[in-house]
Design an enzyme around this catalytic site. Structure first.
Site, mmCIF file in Angstrom:
data_model
loop_
_atom_site.group_PDB
_atom_site.id
_atom_site.type_symbol
_atom_site.label_atom_id
_atom_site.label_comp_id
_atom_site.label_asym_id
_atom_site.label_seq_id
_atom_site.Cartn_x
_atom_site.Cartn_y
_atom_site.Cartn_z
ATOM 1 N N HIS A 13 0.836 -1.198 0.000
ATOM 2 C CA HIS A 13 0.000 0.000 0.000
ATOM 3 C C HIS A 13 0.873 1.251 0.000
ATOM 4 O O HIS A 13 1.872 1.313 0.698
ATOM 5 C CB HIS A 13 -0.886 0.012 1.253
ATOM 6 C CG HIS A 13 -1.766 1.225 1.316
ATOM 7 N ND1 HIS A 13 -2.965 1.290 0.641
ATOM 8 C CD2 HIS A 13 -1.614 2.420 1.942
ATOM 9 C CE1 HIS A 13 -3.514 2.484 0.856
ATOM 10 N NE2 HIS A 13 -2.719 3.174 1.638
ATOM 11 N N ASP A 47 -14.582 3.732 8.478
ATOM 12 C CA ASP A 47 -13.530 4.593 7.942
ATOM 13 C C ASP A 47 -14.048 5.439 6.791
ATOM 14 O O ASP A 47 -13.711 6.622 6.673
ATOM 15 C CB ASP A 47 -12.330 3.768 7.468
ATOM 16 C CG ASP A 47 -11.333 4.660 6.745
ATOM 17 O OD1 ASP A 47 -10.791 5.561 7.401
ATOM 18 O OD2 ASP A 47 -11.150 4.501 5.528
ATOM 19 N N ARG A 77 -13.641 13.854 7.966
ATOM 20 C CA ARG A 77 -12.339 14.492 8.203
ATOM 21 C C ARG A 77 -11.966 15.414 7.053
ATOM 22 O O ARG A 77 -11.384 16.480 7.243
ATOM 23 C CB ARG A 77 -11.255 13.430 8.391
ATOM 24 C CG ARG A 77 -11.354 12.712 9.732
ATOM 25 C CD ARG A 77 -10.509 11.430 9.730
ATOM 26 N NE ARG A 77 -9.142 11.667 9.347
ATOM 27 C CZ ARG A 77 -8.375 10.789 8.694
ATOM 28 N NH1 ARG A 77 -8.845 9.606 8.355
ATOM 29 N NH2 ARG A 77 -7.146 11.102 8.379
ATOM 30 N N SER A 111 -7.022 4.621 9.689
ATOM 31 C CA SER A 111 -7.766 4.578 8.436
ATOM 32 C C SER A 111 -7.132 3.583 7.463
ATOM 33 O O SER A 111 -7.795 2.687 6.926
ATOM 34 C CB SER A 111 -7.779 5.987 7.837
ATOM 35 O OG SER A 111 -8.256 5.978 6.524
ATOM 36 N N LYS A 170 -8.355 -0.745 6.733
ATOM 37 C CA LYS A 170 -8.715 -1.278 5.415
ATOM 38 C C LYS A 170 -7.794 -2.429 5.012
ATOM 39 O O LYS A 170 -8.232 -3.411 4.421
ATOM 40 C CB LYS A 170 -8.670 -0.163 4.368
ATOM 41 C CG LYS A 170 -9.873 0.777 4.487
ATOM 42 C CD LYS A 170 -9.779 1.964 3.540
ATOM 43 C CE LYS A 170 -8.792 2.991 4.040
ATOM 44 N NZ LYS A 170 -8.913 4.320 3.436
HETATM 45 N N1 URA Z 1 -5.418 7.444 3.085
HETATM 46 C C1 URA Z 1 -6.412 6.843 3.771
HETATM 47 O O1 URA Z 1 -6.929 5.814 3.359
HETATM 48 N N2 URA Z 1 -6.819 7.411 4.919
HETATM 49 C C2 URA Z 1 -6.277 8.532 5.416
HETATM 50 O O2 URA Z 1 -6.690 8.971 6.460
HETATM 51 C C3 URA Z 1 -5.250 9.143 4.687
HETATM 52 C C4 URA Z 1 -4.841 8.564 3.529
#
Ligand code: URA
Ligand code: CA
Length: 431
Positions: free
Chosen positions: A82, A161, A168, A183, A187
């Site tokens: 990621h 999220d 946010r 966050s 995932k």
């Molecule tokens: N990428 C994400 O998935 N979440 C965040 O909070 C920032 C970047």
């Protein structure tokens, strides 16, 4: 329990217990806690931070707020990768087939791009016919047979999220290390991989603008991943300039192809080998990263990584005629050269501005509903530190519109030319 008391507790700098975080995650996911209270809570976290224990609890609760993908039907150690966001980041297109060619299962769930960063799904879809809508059965079967498949997110991964990130975004609370860490890791944990390699970007085009903050984000995510039972490593990378030369979907597919054929930009391949080596070690196929790098290089040199790329594309319904004739993918009607107005050296290439310029050409989305034009984008001809002559082309705009002067201006302003020859380091650390 009352949300107002928990907001006050966090506002005053105290750590929340697991039970209190359960109350917040459950309450916000099912709609009992309204956005205005969650906004106040997010701002309190932004200023007061969270302990490692709080971040880990929050992450696991957010991961469990929706579906948890079960990859146990795939043999071997499933490794995911990621990036926290780059411009012209072509690495996954190269890494997925390359790592798979070593017999390591790559079950890749990718996202679409929004804003100045592109998404891996969009890049794969630039290959005509390529489908990212595999059934779960076909996805698992493909990974077992070919070691690689890429799909869009299935089911509802970490819905808490999704809701919180949108909130946010409009309450100036994105740049918070505990919330970014929770966050991203929620995932990744919900997506089911056994091991995770994170590319944490620093600089102009990234969420974290300083190496210190990026390091802390990386350390936090690595700790959470390991506490959650997933082997996790992070690579800190400099995103002060775009990766490689190509920015834009088809252009990046062609760039990935060049890399898989043994060429390609030096910085892009350095990152591919660095991230790839961590993936190979976590998968247990090498005991050191230098051994892993040698294995990866061999797969590029002997053509097996390219062969895997072709097999993967055919399995997902894509055409492969562009492998021999890459120009087939480059269907932008207009190619406009951007000329340097100075002699000197490239001192800076603002990744974010170049990403926005590519988005404005149609290579990315400014809202979720925007349609992407796969053919358009920017190909840079220089990297930071390169010499430039006045009148020399520093970039080519690939466009489907007649009028490109605004884009040209953006590119000229993003590429700063000065007298000093600067060296840039791409890999800033491994955690
Ligand atoms: N990428 C994400 O998935 N979440 C965040 O909070 C920032 C970047
Ligand atoms: Ca690129």
């Amino acid at each position: 329990m009352r949300m107002v008391d928990l907001i006050e507790k966090k506002r005053n700098g105290f750590a929340l217990t697991k039970e209190e975080l359960v109350f917040i995650v459950d309450g916000y996911t099912n709609g009992d806690i309204p956005d205005y209270q969650m906004s106040a809570f997010a701002m309190a976290v932004y200023f007061q931070d969270m302990t490692d224990e709080e971040i880990t609890n929050l992450t696991l609760l957010m991961a469990k707020s929706g579906d948890m993908v079960d990859l146990s039907g795939i043999d071997g150690v499933k490794v995911d990768k990621h990036s926290t966001g780059g411009v012209g980041d072509t690495t996954t297109l190269i890494l997925a087939p390359l790592v798979a060619s070593l017999g390591i299962p790559v079950a890749k769930m990718s996202g679409r791009g929004l804003g100045h960063t592109g998404g891996t799904l969009d890049k794969f879809e630039a290959i005509p016919g390529f489908s990212i809508d595999l059934t779960e059965e076909k996805f698992l079967e493909s990974v077992n047979r070919l070691n690689v498949a890429v799909i869009g997110q299935t089911g509802e991964l970490a819905p808490m999220d999704k809701k919180l990130y949108a909130l946010r975004d409009v309450t100036a609370t994105v740049e918070s290390i505990p919330m970014i860490a929770a966050s991203i890791m929620s995932k990744k944990i919900a997506a089911g991989a056994d091991a995770i390699v994170l590319d944490v970007t620093v600089g102009d085009g990234a969420f974290m603008k300083t190496p210190e903050k990026a390091r802390r984000l990386a350390e936090t995510m690595v700790r959470i991943g390991n506490l959650a039972g997933r082997k996790t490593k992070a690579v800190l990378t400099n995103m002060d300039e775009p990766l490689g030369f190509a920015i834009g979907n088809s252009l990046e597919v062609v760039e990935a192809l060049e890399c898989l054929k043994g060429g390609g930009p030096k910085d892009l391949m350095e990152l591919v080998y660095t991230l790839g080596a961590e993936m190979v070690v976590l998968a247990g196929k090498a005991s050191t990263t230098s051994d892993a790098k040698n294995q990866l290089k061999e797969k590029i040199q002997n053509g097996e990584a390219l062969q895997k790329f072709i097999e993967m594309i055919m399995n997902q319904g894509g055409t492969t005629d562009f492998i021999e004739e890459p120009e087939k993918l480059l269907t932008g009607k207009i190619k406009k050269e951007v000329l340097s107005d100075k002699d000197g050296f490239v001192e800076k290439m603002e990744a974010q501005t170049l990403g926005i310029a590519a988005m404005k050409l149609g290579a990315g989305r400014s809202t979720k509903e925007d349609e992407i034009d796969f053919a358009v984008g920017i190909v840079l001809h220089k990297k930071v530190g390169d010499p430039v002559k006045i009148g020399e082309s520093i970039a080519t705009i690939h466009s489907n519109r007649e009028e490109n002067s605004e884009i040209e201006k953006m590119i000229i302003s993003a590429i700063q030319i000065g007298e000093e020859k600067k060296d840039v380091e791409l890999i800033l650390g491994i955690i």
